[in-house]
Design a protein around this motif. Structure first.
Motif, short mmCIF file in Angstrom:
data_model
loop_
_atom_site.label_atom_id
_atom_site.label_comp_id
_atom_site.label_asym_id
_atom_site.label_seq_id
_atom_site.Cartn_x
_atom_site.Cartn_y
_atom_site.Cartn_z
N TYR A 189 0.90 -1.25 -0.43
CA TYR A 189 0.18 -0.31 -0.14
C TYR A 189 0.97 1.30 0.04
O TYR A 189 0.74 2.18 -0.80
CB TYR A 189 -1.15 -0.03 0.93
CG TYR A 189 -1.72 -1.58 0.75
CD1 TYR A 189 -2.91 -0.91 0.31
CD2 TYR A 189 -1.59 -2.13 1.60
CE1 TYR A 189 -4.54 -2.36 0.47
CE2 TYR A 189 -2.38 -3.45 1.65
CZ TYR A 189 -3.69 -3.48 0.67
OH TYR A 189 -5.15 -4.25 0.59
N ASP A 190 2.52 1.02 0.88
CA ASP A 190 2.83 2.10 0.91
C ASP A 190 4.33 1.60 0.11
O ASP A 190 4.26 0.51 0.78
CB ASP A 190 3.10 2.79 1.48
CG ASP A 190 2.89 2.63 3.36
OD1 ASP A 190 3.37 0.76 3.57
OD2 ASP A 190 1.67 2.78 3.68
N ASP A 191 5.41 2.50 -0.09
CA ASP A 191 7.24 2.45 -0.67
C ASP A 191 7.61 0.75 0.42
O ASP A 191 8.52 0.78 -0.05
CB ASP A 191 7.40 3.17 -0.58
CG ASP A 191 6.96 3.48 -2.30
OD1 ASP A 191 5.82 2.75 -2.87
OD2 ASP A 191 7.22 5.01 -2.54
N ASP A 226 -3.44 -1.32 -8.29
CA ASP A 226 -2.81 -2.00 -9.65
C ASP A 226 -1.05 -3.27 -9.13
O ASP A 226 -0.83 -2.03 -8.46
CB ASP A 226 -2.50 -1.51 -10.59
CG ASP A 226 -3.11 -1.55 -12.05
OD1 ASP A 226 -4.46 -2.38 -11.27
OD2 ASP A 226 -3.40 -0.03 -12.22
N PRO A 227 -1.23 -3.84 -9.26
CA PRO A 227 0.06 -4.67 -8.50
C PRO A 227 1.33 -3.67 -8.98
O PRO A 227 1.53 -2.93 -9.70
CB PRO A 227 0.11 -6.30 -9.26
CG PRO A 227 -1.08 -6.26 -10.08
CD PRO A 227 -1.74 -4.85 -10.59
N GLY A 228 2.38 -3.66 -7.68
CA GLY A 228 3.38 -2.76 -8.17
C GLY A 228 4.62 -3.50 -9.02
O GLY A 228 4.91 -3.12 -9.85
N SER A 229 4.47 -5.26 -9.05
CA SER A 229 5.25 -6.14 -10.36
C SER A 229 3.91 -7.63 -9.86
O SER A 229 3.72 -7.16 -9.00
CB SER A 229 6.64 -5.81 -10.32
OG SER A 229 7.03 -7.00 -8.87
#
Ligand code: ATP
Length: 301
Positions: free
Chosen positions: A63-65, A105-108
């Motif tokens: 949800y956050d980096d 959306d997924p990060g990767s």
């Protein structure tokens, strides 16, 4: 100036959210205070669902980096089958549902429905293909018929009646003086948890989506009601691809496949009996729950 536009943005979001029939979803995931919105790519095509298979392909998400919630998660749900997702609290189970519904959306990695990457498709079309039965449904201050047809206002009477029948709502409706025209919700007739869940099931039957996202039957139901609802949910899932998010294990034993999440990683997967004989995290959780059930029974005696 941007400060001024923020509330407008939020209003727009709320409007679109309600229009898309996301109230149940918002309720299911307490998303009311979430402002995140995914963007459709310009010219993104609509998702076309023929064979509704679902694939999570090496999905990483936070949800956050600074905190990864799902970590390289891969699994497949063949068209027409049921996958149950279990795991300790906070493992990331509901996050899977939120990603599938394209709240994020997924990060990767990629999420594919019928071979199409949902991040590349129009979000409305993704959401239209998924029906949700949340733990605790909201009812609108309106008639039962309105509540059942909600999200598919063009549904005719026969469809609404058939859905009510299939969701085992008829005994209730026949008891009510005004039948389908009975007002429910805050200012009308209050329905029990089980009855509300049946309305949500009927609503989903009217929508007739190829994919189902189930939040497991609430523990607030008594055992008999829970068993009845489970039977209805099984009928609902027939012929659809289903992902069931389970916070308790007893309800998922007959899923075609169970995945066990732990800290956003897939720890184990298999059928109920395969996982039990493996003697891992699932077997441990099962034993613990059996113990808790025994304790509850003893207190009840
Ligand atoms: P439970 O069984 O308790 O419902 P879960 O497995 O469904 O848990 P998730 O709701 O997917 O867990 O949450 C996974 C992690 O992500 C948790 O640590 C949670 O605190 C965090 N999380 C959930 N939603 C958000 C959000 N909107 N912003 C930041 N962190 C979040």
């Amino acid at each position: 100036l941007m400060q001024l536009f923020r509330p407008l943005d939020l209003l727009g979001w709320v409007y679109r959210t309600i229009r898309q029939g996301l109230v149940d979803m918002a309720q299911m995931f307490s998303l009311i205070d979430t402002e995140v919105e995914v963007e459709d790519k310009p010219g993104a095509p609509a998702l076309k669902v023929g064979e509704p298979s679902i694939i999570f392909d090496n999905v990483t998400f936070g949800y956050d980096d600074d905190r990864t919630i799902l970590n390289g998660l891969s699994f497949e749900v063949p068209a027409g089958s049921t996958l149950a997702v279990v795991g300790p609290s906070g493992a990331g189970k509901s996050t899977i549902a939120r990603l599938l519904f394209r709240f994020y959306d997924p990060g990767s990695g990629r999420i594919l429905i019928d071979g199409q990457d949902i991040a590349q498709c129009q979000q409305d079309s993704v959401r239209a293909s998924i029906g949700i039965v949340p733990q605790d449904s909201v009812l609108f201050n309106d008639t039962l018929a309105y509540n059942i047809a909600y999200g598919a206002e063009d549904a005719d009477e026969t469809t609404v009646e058939q859905a009510a029948r299939d969701a085992a709502l008829m005994p209730l409706i026949e008891r009510l003086g005004d039948g389908f025209e009975t007002m429910v919700g805050e200012r009308g007739l209050k329905l029990s948890g089980g009855e509300k869940q049946r309305v949500a099931i009927a609503r989903t039957l009217v929508k007739n989506p190829p994919i189902l996202l189930l939040d497991e039957a609430t523990s607030a139901l008594d055992t008999r009601t829970e068993q009845e609802i489970l039977g209805t949910l099984k009928r609902l899932a027939r012929g659809r691809t289903t992902i069931a998010i389970a916070h308790r294990l007893s309800t998922v034993a007959d899923a075609d496949r169970i995945i066990v999440l732990d800290h956003g990683t897939l720890r184990e997967s298999g059928t109920h009996s395969e996982l039990l004989s493996r003697g891992g995290l699932y077997a441990e959780m099962w034993a613990q729950q059996a113990q808790e059930n025994r304790e509850v029974e003893e207190i009840g005696e």
